[in-house]
Write an enzyme that holds these catalytic residues in place. Structure first.
Site, mmCIF file in Angstrom:
data_model
loop_
_atom_site.group_PDB
_atom_site.id
_atom_site.type_symbol
_atom_site.label_atom_id
_atom_site.label_comp_id
_atom_site.label_asym_id
_atom_site.label_seq_id
_atom_site.Cartn_x
_atom_site.Cartn_y
_atom_site.Cartn_z
ATOM 1 N N GLY A 102 104.560 135.085 81.661
ATOM 2 C CA GLY A 102 105.672 135.454 80.790
ATOM 3 C C GLY A 102 105.771 134.448 79.671
ATOM 4 N N CYS A 136 100.410 131.987 86.169
ATOM 5 C CA CYS A 136 101.017 131.286 85.038
ATOM 6 C C CYS A 136 102.523 131.121 85.251
ATOM 7 C CB CYS A 136 100.659 132.008 83.735
ATOM 8 S SG CYS A 136 100.990 131.031 82.265
ATOM 9 N N TYR A 137 103.342 131.781 84.464
ATOM 10 C CA TYR A 137 104.800 131.691 84.667
ATOM 11 C C TYR A 137 105.158 132.065 86.105
ATOM 12 C CZ TYR A 137 109.790 132.649 83.978
ATOM 13 O OH TYR A 137 111.151 132.655 84.075
ATOM 14 N N HIS A 174 94.631 132.517 83.861
ATOM 15 C CA HIS A 174 94.740 133.988 83.890
ATOM 16 C C HIS A 174 93.463 134.602 84.457
ATOM 17 C CE1 HIS A 174 98.559 134.511 81.782
ATOM 18 N NE2 HIS A 174 98.254 133.356 81.222
ATOM 19 N N GLU A 218 92.963 137.591 85.073
ATOM 20 C CA GLU A 218 92.795 138.990 84.647
ATOM 21 C C GLU A 218 92.048 139.137 83.322
ATOM 22 O OE1 GLU A 218 95.477 137.204 84.612
ATOM 23 O OE2 GLU A 218 96.834 137.679 82.956
ATOM 24 N N ASP A 267 92.573 164.781 78.918
ATOM 25 C CA ASP A 267 93.768 164.708 79.766
ATOM 26 C C ASP A 267 94.182 166.083 80.286
ATOM 27 O OD1 ASP A 267 93.630 162.088 79.054
ATOM 28 O OD2 ASP A 267 95.294 162.147 77.641
ATOM 29 N N LYS A 290 93.679 155.870 81.368
ATOM 30 C CA LYS A 290 92.701 156.776 80.762
ATOM 31 C C LYS A 290 91.315 156.682 81.423
ATOM 32 C CE LYS A 290 92.019 159.436 77.012
ATOM 33 N NZ LYS A 290 92.997 160.383 76.473
#
Ligand code: XMP
Length: 518
Positions: free
Chosen positions: A63, A90-91, A177, A179, A235, A374
């Protein structure tokens, strides 16, 4: 935010609590790439609702705030009493550390970007990592002292506690991080948490998504009938196949051909869905009707409005005939669910999504893709046997070629653009570039120009070619197509489309240009 999205039963779930992270959505995506189902939920989701997901793990996101500022988002301490493994990023790690008796301080050193991480002892969380690893950091505050009972697993120049764990209690934290791609071993860290700490099985696969979707659709729709507006895009196509698998002939698809799709595209939609898949399909040939309404209209926003309204009218006319349909299917994606209401982008063009449907119709909504990103929709489409052409179709605007024909739209001009555009599509595919381009297409400007063909002066149409790279259409770069390819495009278009005597390539980025010309 993802409140109210359907809870997926039968699949292990890990929730990402959003503390305002830039990367919150990305964490959920990465967890899903590890084949564990994940949703992003607000950090203050009431505990009862959180428990309803029966999560096998919880990730506290990063954050932008310092844990010490007054209105910093607070971690609900109850979360730490649920007996579910928690990973703070992190945060998220700083909040965890503070709650469990560690120390968080602003050191003189902040870390932004690629950072060297020294692995002290891998423990469970960093299993497989050793020595010096690269990690992506973005923080000012640091955990300077781990809470009692925690093992410190790694450190960096500015983070004495860059990773920590209290394995027996199921608490884990990383300052970096995992990710982002700039942390090369980040996925290993996430997998350690998901598989080893939470005991999740990597079962979130296209096959299980299909199975779960069918269950959910059946539970919602029961014995009733549903109607779906098919656009030819990925979609609505995937939604149609899932619905058909779930409720069979009780689904009716309506495809409105407004006459402004690419060459042969409308025929292909009908062939694929009515032919190959045998899905009940009403195909409305509304080309004349749209062209009549658009006669002499040159203003782009008016074109959009007319097409949007006419589409709704056509759809409604068909829907009204299906008097016993109770449900309307929409192809809403999880990214729309997350972003709806949170992002207020300035309106530059009214993106009248012609796939979008009437607001005031007497239907209940079914949104079978509401829990999917997606790329997951594409994977499901592939698993369901949807042709490559549809699964990997580039975004195509609802108003179709109408906003690529500058000035007034006539049948003749649609026909010219369709033929030129077909050459662009064919050559880009042949060059193997189709998937790496966000969009590529031809545009028919309003001007004419002089040329010479044979010994004769011509006064013909120019065609502009646009090819862009982008991640999300918010910004875009013009693609540096090879000269040879541009040459082939130019000579084929001029030779094969006699009305055209000039081809130009659009070398503008967005901003300041937009992707479409209108
Ligand atoms: P622009 O031209 O604004 O386009 O840079 C960004 C993305 O949106 C698509 N686009 C539309 N899609 N209806 C749609 O459904 C529209 O009216 C429309 N206008 C632009 C465009 O193709 C690009 O992907």
């Amino acid at each position: 935010m993802a409140q109210g999205s359907p809870q997926v039963k039968g699949l292990d779930t890990v929730l990402v609590l959003d503390f305002g992270a830039q990367y919150g959505q990305l964490i959920a995506r990465r967890v899903r790439e590890c084949r564990v189902y994940s949703e992003l939920v607000p950090h203050d989701l009431p505990i009862a609702r959180l428990k309803a997901y029966a999560p096998k793990g919880i990730i506290l996101s990063g954050g932008p705030m310092s844990v010490y500022v007054d209105d910093a988002p607070q971690l609900d301490p109850e979360i730490l009493n649920l007996g579910i493994p928690v990973l703070g990023i992190c945060y998220g790690m700083q909040s965890l550390a503070l709650h469990l008796g560690g120390t968080v301080a602003r050191t003189d050193l902040s870390e932004f970007g690629k950072t060297a991480l020294s692995v002290l002892e891998p423990g469970l969380l960093l299993e497989g990592l050793r020595g010096e690893e690269q990690a992506w950091m973005s923080h000012r505050d640091s955990v300077t002292k781990a809470p009692p009972g925690f093992d410190v697993l790694a450190a960096s120049a500015a983070s004495p506690v860059a990773a920590m764990e209290a394995r027996s209690r199921g608490f884990y934290g990383v300052q970096f991080h995992p990710e982002v791609v700039h942390t090369p071993r980040g996925m290993d860290v996430l997998k350690n948490f998901l598989y080893k700490a939470c005991g999740c099985a990597p079962e979130f696969t296209p096959a299980s998504i299909i199975e779960e979707s069918i269950k959910q659709i059946r539970a919602q729709v029961g014995d009733n009938k549903a109607i779906l507006g098919l656009s030819g895009g990925v979609d609505s196509s995937v939604a149609a196949l899932l619905m058909y698998k779930a409720i069979g002939e009780r689904l009716t698809c309506v495809f409105v051909d407004q006459g402004m799709m690419r060459m042969r595209e409308a025929e292909r939609v009908v062939e694929t869905f009515a032919g190959t898949f045998g899905i009940p399909l009403i195909a409305v040939d509304a080309a004349d009707r749209f062209l009549d309404k658009l006669k002499d209209v040159t203003e782009p926003e008016r074109k959009r409005k007319i097409i949007g309204e006419e589409f709704i009218r056509c759809f409604e006319e068909e829907a009204r005939k299906l008097t016993d349909a109770k449900f309307l299917v929409q192809g809403t994606l999880y990214s729309d669910v997350i972003e709806s209401g949170t992002r207020q982008a300035a309106k530059i063009k009214s993106h009248h999504n012609v796939g979008g449907l009437p607001e005031k119709m007497d239907f209940e909504l079914v949104e079978p893709l509401r829990w999917l990103f997606k790329d997951e929709v594409r994977a499901v489409g592939e698993e369901l046997g949807l042709p490559e052409r549809i699964v990997w179709r580039q975004p195509f605007p609802g108003p179709g070629l109408a906003i690529r024909i500058i000035g007034a739209i006539t049948r003749e001009r649609v026909d010219v653009l369709q033929r030129a555009d077909a050459i662009v599509q064919e050559e880009i595919r042949k060059a193997g570039l189709y998937r790496e381009l966000w969009q590529c297409f031809a545009i028919l400007p309003v001007i004419r120009s002089v040329g010479v063909q044979g010994d004769e002066r011509t006064y013909g149409y120019p065609i502009a070619i646009r090819a862009v790279k982008s991640d999300d259409a918010m910004t875009a770069d013009w693609a540096h197509l090879p000269y040879d390819l541009l040459e082939t495009l130019s000579s084929r278009i001029i030779n094969e489309v006699p009305e055209v005597n000039r081809v130009v390539y659009d070398i503008s980025s967005k901003p300041p240009s937009t992707i479409e010309w209108e």
